[in-house]
Design an enzyme around this catalytic site. Structure first.
Site, PDB file in Angstrom:
ATOM      1  N   GLU A 189      51.633  10.720  72.777  1.00  0.00           N
ATOM      2  CA  GLU A 189      50.312  11.270  73.085  1.00  0.00           C
ATOM      3  C   GLU A 189      49.485  10.279  73.912  1.00  0.00           C
ATOM      4  O   GLU A 189      48.807  10.673  74.871  1.00  0.00           O
ATOM      5  CB  GLU A 189      49.574  11.606  71.788  1.00  0.00           C
ATOM      6  N   THR A 202      44.739  11.709  68.537  1.00  0.00           N
ATOM      7  CA  THR A 202      44.334  12.734  67.560  1.00  0.00           C
ATOM      8  C   THR A 202      44.883  12.488  66.160  1.00  0.00           C
ATOM      9  O   THR A 202      44.390  13.082  65.200  1.00  0.00           O
ATOM     10  CB  THR A 202      44.788  14.139  68.017  1.00  0.00           C
TER      11      THR A 202
END
Length: 312
Positions: free
Chosen positions: A126, A164
């Site tokens: 990510e 996240t």
């Protein structure tokens, strides 16, 4: 032995969407379907898809021209999208919408001339994807020590974003240090740590009080799963992160244990139930479910796959 099953646990909306997307893509296009990185960070899920004909790659160059390629739930950089287009690939995007939100924030701040401080883990899929949106504008910070060493050209044009799947507590400590050093640092109106990551951490924090052992189902490369194990250990519990019951050692448990079982956001419920069955067989464990929060979030399939699903 008593088992307390944490709720919520397991698949989040983003993982459900990504898994459903790959299932539908394999069904519609047939094998092989190539996937850039693991679709989600879970060995059971990845192995199941390999059996169905998914081929997981770490480079677009590994994908034959004209093939079908899916981007994983963790997101990819614009460079990867361009490479896919150059190879004439049918590219399908299973990026979690909450990751896409961070990408869009990075693009917005970079266009406005900000230096972006991204809180995250070096090398995580990510983080690589997010930094690829504006590599010249983003600085990665992994801990409070990195904040102390941070040098920026213009402290009045500084923004922060986060991966996240971080520990909420760890991220808040780093954010606090950033705000101490740079009081004018900007951030999005809504935080970046995903609802499911936060909910699973809240459940462990609350429910571990009744347990002396915590078992987290998830793979070692799953960031949110690793944070759950760390959180339980920080609460003073014996804590294990395992892919499934085959990784458990009977000698690590006692007949009198109260075991909290949870699962990271990419771990399937079938693995949770297999672990419960193992403990029932080995220790005659009883089971109760403890719900800290209800979840009802759903994400739609990517648009091209919605059209395929509608035509079925």
């Amino acid at each position: 032995m008593k088992i307390v099953l944490a709720a919520p646990r397991g698949f989040c909306a983003g993982v459900n969407m990504a898994v459903d997307s790959l299932d539908l893509t394999l069904e519609h296009f047939g094998a092989p379907v190539y996937v850039y990185h693991e679709i989600v960070h879970n060995q059971y899920v990845v192995d199941r898809f390999k059996e169905k004909g998914a081929v997981f790659v770490e480079s677009v160059d590994q994908v034959p021209e004209g093939s079908v390629l899916m981007f994983s739930a963790h997101g990819v950089s614009p460079e990867i999208r361009r490479a896919a287009a150059a190879r004439n690939l049918t590219a399908l995007d299973a990026t979690c919408p909450l990751v896409t939100k961070v990408h869009l924030e990075a693009i917005k701040y970079a266009k406005q001339g900000y230096t972006i401080v991204l809180i995250g883990h070096q090398g995580h899929d990510e983080v690589i994807g997010t930094m690829g949106e504006a590599p010249e504008a983003i600085v990665l910070v992994e801990d409070e020590a990195d904040v102390a060493k941070l040098q920026v050209a213009d402290e009045s044009k500084l923004a922060l974003l986060t991966q996240t799947t971080l520990s909420v507590d760890d991220a808040n400590r780093i954010i606090e240090k950033l705000r101490e050093r740079f009081p004018s640092i900007q951030s999005p109106p809504k935080g970046d740590i995903c609802y499911a990551t936060q909910n699973r951490q809240d459940a462990v924090r609350t429910l571990s009080a009744e347990a002396n052992v915590v078992v987290v189902l998830g793979s070692q490369n799953s960031s949110n799963s690793a944070r759950l194990r760390e959180l339980a250990a920080d609460q003073g519990k014996r804590a294990f992160l395992v892919d499934g019951p085959d990784d458990l050692d009977r000698n690590a448990f006692c007949d009198s244990d109260t075991v909290l079982i949870t699962a990271g956001a990419s771990a399937p419920e079938s693995v949770v139930q297999a672990t419960v069955d193992w403990m029932k067989n080995e220790f005659g464990a009883t089971v109760e479910t403890a719900t800290v929060r209800e979840e009802s979030v759903e994400f739609p399939l990517p648009k091209p796959l919605r059209q395929i699903a509608a035509a079925k």
